[in-house]
Design a protein around this motif. Sequence first.
Motif, PDB file in Angstrom:
ATOM      1  N   GLN A  54       0.878  -1.176   0.000  1.00 46.17           N
ATOM      2  CA  GLN A  54       0.000   0.000   0.000  1.00 46.17           C
ATOM      3  C   GLN A  54       0.910   1.220   0.000  1.00 46.17           C
ATOM      4  O   GLN A  54       1.425   1.648   1.033  1.00 46.17           O
ATOM      5  N   LEU A  55       1.169   1.793  -1.188  1.00 42.32           N
ATOM      6  CA  LEU A  55       2.200   2.811  -1.342  1.00 42.32           C
ATOM      7  C   LEU A  55       1.868   4.117  -0.628  1.00 42.32           C
ATOM      8  O   LEU A  55       2.759   4.914  -0.355  1.00 42.32           O
ATOM      9  N   SER A  56       0.589   4.337  -0.327  1.00 41.02           N
ATOM     10  CA  SER A  56       0.212   5.587   0.328  1.00 41.02           C
ATOM     11  C   SER A  56       0.730   5.666   1.754  1.00 41.02           C
ATOM     12  O   SER A  56       0.894   6.758   2.300  1.00 41.02           O
ATOM     13  N   GLU A 163       6.453   8.038  -4.740  1.00 40.34           N
ATOM     14  CA  GLU A 163       5.387   8.796  -5.400  1.00 40.34           C
ATOM     15  C   GLU A 163       5.362   8.510  -6.902  1.00 40.34           C
ATOM     16  O   GLU A 163       4.293   8.350  -7.497  1.00 40.34           O
ATOM     17  N   ARG A 166       3.791   5.113  -7.474  1.00 40.81           N
ATOM     18  CA  ARG A 166       2.340   5.176  -7.330  1.00 40.81           C
ATOM     19  C   ARG A 166       1.689   5.763  -8.585  1.00 40.81           C
ATOM     20  O   ARG A 166       0.715   5.222  -9.108  1.00 40.81           O
ATOM     21  N   GLU A 167       2.247   6.874  -9.084  1.00 41.81           N
ATOM     22  CA  GLU A 167       1.694   7.519 -10.272  1.00 41.81           C
ATOM     23  C   GLU A 167       1.830   6.614 -11.503  1.00 41.81           C
ATOM     24  O   GLU A 167       0.913   6.538 -12.328  1.00 41.81           O
ATOM     25  N   ALA A 175      -2.533  -0.606 -10.531  1.00 39.71           N
ATOM     26  CA  ALA A 175      -2.807  -0.341  -9.117  1.00 39.71           C
ATOM     27  C   ALA A 175      -4.203  -0.863  -8.777  1.00 39.71           C
ATOM     28  O   ALA A 175      -5.122  -0.796  -9.587  1.00 39.71           O
TER      29      ALA A 175
END
Length: 282
Positions: A54-56, A163, A166-167, A175
């Motif tokens: 969970q990259l957040s 970041e 994630r992008e 994702a």
Amino acid sequence: MLNSFFFIFSRFSRRWLYLLLSVLVALGICIGSPQKTQAISWFDILIQGVQIFQLSNISDQEEVQLGKEINQQLVNSKIQLYLNQNVNRYVNQIGQKLAANSTRSDIPYTFQVVKNESVNAFATMGGYVYVTTGLLKAADNEAQLASVIAHEIGHIASRHSIEQMRETAIARGVATAAGLERNTAVQIGVDLALRRPNSREDEFEADRRGLRTLGRAGYAQSAMVAFMQKLLQQRSLPTFLSTHPATNERITALKDEINSQKGYGGGGLNNAAYEAKIQPLS
């Protein structure tokens, strides 16, 4: 004995119940999410378990582990390391000194020399930094080399790779609401390390962090500007700058930052001492 059997059976059943509830919650997140994401089955979630990132809110420990796996892929199939022990020890000493003076000194750092004549440096998440033999030769002194390493540490301190991952995962449609599957994360990390798609904002932030790290470690901050200016004067723009936008603007911003700090002092400017340290490369 019968009571013991029921006790063991009860504990076993509860474990499976908790696992089933976890799966159902994850499925509920996937189904209920309004975002357009790639589907992931309950079987995948059950089997993969901790292999989903969970990259957040990835932890430092998870980031370091992911960086280790990205590094393994790079070393095994994408880059060739330069194995001279003296040169590697020298680069590592510089890197560790800088890392200890960075704003993110609480993770382990690994500094490696890549056998490649292009003038380049890059980093990936979890404290992994790479400099090429071509860059070592291009630098005039230790402070100039340290300025590049400090810049890459600035990217790690700012968690830019996370970041970007994630992008990239969202853009590629890989994702999910549950997170990003480990093998996919590693492959994206390898691509990002080699492709270096850093934004203008990321570069300015890494410059600022790197410049301050450079000063705290006792190096002349002016070396960062001097090395950029030297590379800009070459016939063809080195990889290190061609993949980084707005170099002239960055130089101006660095000069302003140095002037505001009165940071023209510092060491690492002895050219002869530096040449002796990297002599095996000649």
